[in-house]
Design a protein around this motif. Structure first.
Motif, short mmCIF file in Angstrom:
data_model
loop_
_atom_site.label_atom_id
_atom_site.label_comp_id
_atom_site.label_asym_id
_atom_site.label_seq_id
_atom_site.Cartn_x
_atom_site.Cartn_y
_atom_site.Cartn_z
N UNK A 76 -4.55 1.84 -4.90
CA UNK A 76 -4.82 0.46 -5.26
C UNK A 76 -3.54 -0.35 -5.38
N UNK A 77 -2.49 0.29 -5.88
CA UNK A 77 -1.23 -0.42 -6.05
C UNK A 77 -0.63 -0.80 -4.69
N UNK A 78 -0.67 0.16 -3.74
CA UNK A 78 -0.12 -0.13 -2.41
C UNK A 78 -0.88 -1.31 -1.79
N UNK A 79 -2.19 -1.26 -1.93
CA UNK A 79 -3.06 -2.32 -1.41
C UNK A 79 -2.66 -3.68 -2.01
N UNK A 80 -2.46 -3.72 -3.33
CA UNK A 80 -2.14 -4.99 -3.97
C UNK A 80 -0.71 -5.42 -3.66
N UNK A 81 0.17 -4.42 -3.47
CA UNK A 81 1.56 -4.74 -3.11
C UNK A 81 1.59 -5.48 -1.78
N UNK A 85 2.82 -9.12 -2.71
CA UNK A 85 4.27 -9.20 -2.51
C UNK A 85 4.64 -9.46 -1.05
N UNK A 86 3.78 -9.01 -0.12
CA UNK A 86 4.13 -9.15 1.29
C UNK A 86 3.24 -10.16 2.02
N UNK A 87 2.29 -10.76 1.28
CA UNK A 87 1.47 -11.81 1.87
C UNK A 87 0.53 -11.35 2.95
N UNK A 88 0.08 -10.08 2.91
CA UNK A 88 -0.88 -9.60 3.90
C UNK A 88 -2.30 -9.99 3.45
N UNK A 93 -4.90 -5.78 4.66
CA UNK A 93 -4.24 -4.84 3.76
C UNK A 93 -5.10 -3.60 3.58
N UNK A 94 -6.41 -3.81 3.42
CA UNK A 94 -7.34 -2.69 3.25
C UNK A 94 -7.35 -1.79 4.47
#
Lengths: 310, 269
Positions: A76-81, A85-88, A93-94
């Motif tokens: 979940x953290x990678x997804x939200x990052x 943070x990277x505007x995907x 992102x998913x």
């Protein structure tokens, strides 16, 4: 009906319904509340199963639940990052996370496409003696879902929970309340990931096996459960919506169980799932249309009747 | 005290759509100042607010709040000290959450040290009830209802309450009554006056109503083409009429008015 649903079939439908309800609850948080379509659900589910299976094989079936949840938090953290943070875009992102997780899952499973838990203890085998041979799986699964629901109910009532709910409702307003929406999205997706992975871990221990393709289509199934629940129970309060998600998941499993009893080949199950999802999503709309058509017809016949009387 | 020095903002730089929205704006708003801002569409009024509020960063220049440089502070951090209202009543509240929950979120600005896992307390509920009663809209008895059920005027009044529940250092009102019917607009304007006075807030208010531009507050600014072309207060302002303001506008901007709403306000005023 009795021939369709014997007690053991009903019990196992409930068992699966409760376990998969955790994914529906995860989507309730990410999709219904945060308004984010989290397509990493499939991979995250398998991740929870793989991590949980490995820890269980090492001989710690209870610890496995928590390690799996931690793995879900990471996912979940990678997804939200990627999103904050990277505007995907959230859907992209998913997909990205889901694709990446496939390799991660294989690596966790020691680069084999399935793991067997037949020789090791699971939380189910540990509790077998406590609740009797017919009911122990149901009791354990239901208890875990109840605990998660209570946690979620408490969590969404806290200031942080309120902020998360507001983020999906009106992001500008959250910012105006001096809260960083990036933070609330991160927390929300981490909690959602933990629930998805917990569900995967339980399924692994329930089936005593873990397969790399276990999670395929999970997001569709969970979405179906969620929408079935919303259609039946409504979405007025948080409690109702959570009960709806669990109920929807159980109903979905019953439909699948009946389909299997009717000798539906297992290869067709995904199609059945897709049809159920389509019906569940279309149902509220069709209901409105039906009411509208009824009124239209009534008005037309009234006009006709009026003309006759003239 | 809010201070802007030489603030410049260009949109779509380097394209055919390049637009100089703010052209070296210098502005000081003292504590307790209540300034109204008028100007035609595209004059840069909303851009000015977006720069102060932090919706986007300025290209050049600096913004100070109480002598602290906030030029690069993110929007959500500025929100602790800057309250904002928009023309759209839907923008300031979360429709699917109850009145109480909305207020609880706004109240988060009060104390940053409070645990994120704490819940809405009894004292807070009492406080929200008292404040809602001041709006005289009966909202204090509907605290458990979702905000989506309220009318535009009620929502805007609630947003005003939320923005000032914890008094900000400066309040930015961007035509916050433009979408309301005249009676409701008057009510929200009266409410605005009272809340600003009671809390002794610094306030900037964009309006297209020349009448309230002169009547409300203690200072009137006029903007055109990204510049502040007129800044009057005190006696000069007291002696100003709507006609005079329009003349000043033409003189300051060096062109005729092209805004129907401003011209209409001449008739109304």
């Amino acid at each position: 009906m009795s021939s369709l649903l014997s007690l053991p079939v009903a019990i196992s439908a409930f068992e699966l319904g409760f376990i998969y309800a955790l994914v529906a609850l995860a989507l309730f948080l990410s999709y219904s509340i945060l308004n984010i379509a989290d397509l990493s659900t499939d991979g995250c589910f398998t991740l929870g199963c793989a991590v949980g299976a490995q820890v269980a094989i090492m001989g710690h079936p209870v610890l496995a639940l928590f390690v799996a949840m931690a793995a879900g938090v990471c996912s979940g953290y990678v997804m939200s990052f990627l999103q904050t943070k990277l505007g995907v875009e959230s859907i992209l992102a998913g997909i990205i996370v889901n694709t990446g997780l496939y390799t991660v899952n294989l690596a966790v499973m020691g680069f084999s496409s399935n793991l067997s838990l037949f020789k090791c203890e699971t939380i189910y085998s540990l509790t077998k003696d406590w609740f009797g041979p017919d009911w122990y799986k149901l009791v354990v699964s239901a208890a875990i879902v109840v605990v998660v629901c209570m946690f979620l109910k408490w969590f969404l009532g806290t200031r942080l929970g309120l902020s998360i709910r507001a983020t999906g409702d009106n992001e500008d307003m959250v910012r105006a309340s001096s809260i960083n929406p990036g933070f609330t999205i991160t927390v929300g997706l981490c909690v959602s990931g933990a629930m998805t992975a917990l569900s995967g871990c339980l399924i692994g221990q329930y089936q005593k096996s873990c397969d790399i393709n276990l999670g395929t289509g999970m997001v569709t199934i969970a979405l179906a459960s969620l929408i079935i629940g919303e259609t039946l129970v409504g979405k007025r309060t948080v409690t109702r919506r959570m009960i709806g998600a669990v109920l929807g998941s159980c109903i979905y499993r019953f439909v699948i169980a009946i389909a299997l009893r009717l000798h539906m080949p297992t290869e067709c199950l995904k199609l059945v799932s897709a049809v159920i999802v389509a019906i569940a999503i279309a149902a509220p709309y069709l209901k409105d249309r039906a009411v509208f058509q009824k009124r239209k017809l009534a008005a037309a016949s009234a006009a006709k009747g009026g003309r006759k009387s003239c | 005290m809010l201070k802007l020095t030489n603030v410049r903002k260009v949109f779509n730089q380097g394209t055919v759509n390049e637009k100089l929205a703010l052209d070296g704006v210098n502005l000081t708003v003292e504590d307790g100042d209540f300034a109204t801002i008028v100007g035609s569409n595209g004059a840069g009024k909303s851009t000015l607010f977006n720069c102060i509020g932090g919706s986007f960063l300025v290209d050049e220049g600096s913004i100070f709040l109480d002598n602290r440089d906030i030029t690069f502070v993110p929007e959500y951090r500025r929100a602790v000290e800057i309250g904002r209202l928009f023309q759209d009543p839907m923008k300031g509240t979360a429709p699917h959450m109850t009145i109480e929950e909305n207020l609880a979120l706004a109240y988060l600005r009060a104390d940053k040290k409070k645990s994120v896992f704490s819940r809405i307390s009894k004292e807070e509920r009492t406080l929200f009830r008292e404040r809602l009663a001041l709006l005289e809209m009966g909202l204090e008895d509907r605290m458990k209802q979702p905000v989506g059920l309220l009318s535009g005027g009620q929502r805007q009044a609630l947003t005003l309450l939320m923005a000032t529940l914890v008094p900000p250092k400066i309040l930015l009102l961007d035509e916050h009554t433009a979408a309301l019917d005249p009676a409701t607009a008057d009510k929200v304007i009266a409410l605005t006056k009272r809340i600003v006075e009671e809390n002794h807030l610094a306030c900037l208010m964009i309006t297209h109503n020349m009448h309230s531009a002169l009547e409300m507050g203690n200072r009137t600014l006029m903007m055109d083409a990204g510049r502040i072309v007129l800044d009057i207060r005190g006696e000069e302002r007291a002696g100003m009429t709507v006609d005079g303001l329009l003349e000043k506008f033409s003189a300051g901007a060096g062109k005729k008015l092209d805004n129907d709403r401003i011209l209409f306000s001449k008739v109304e005023g």
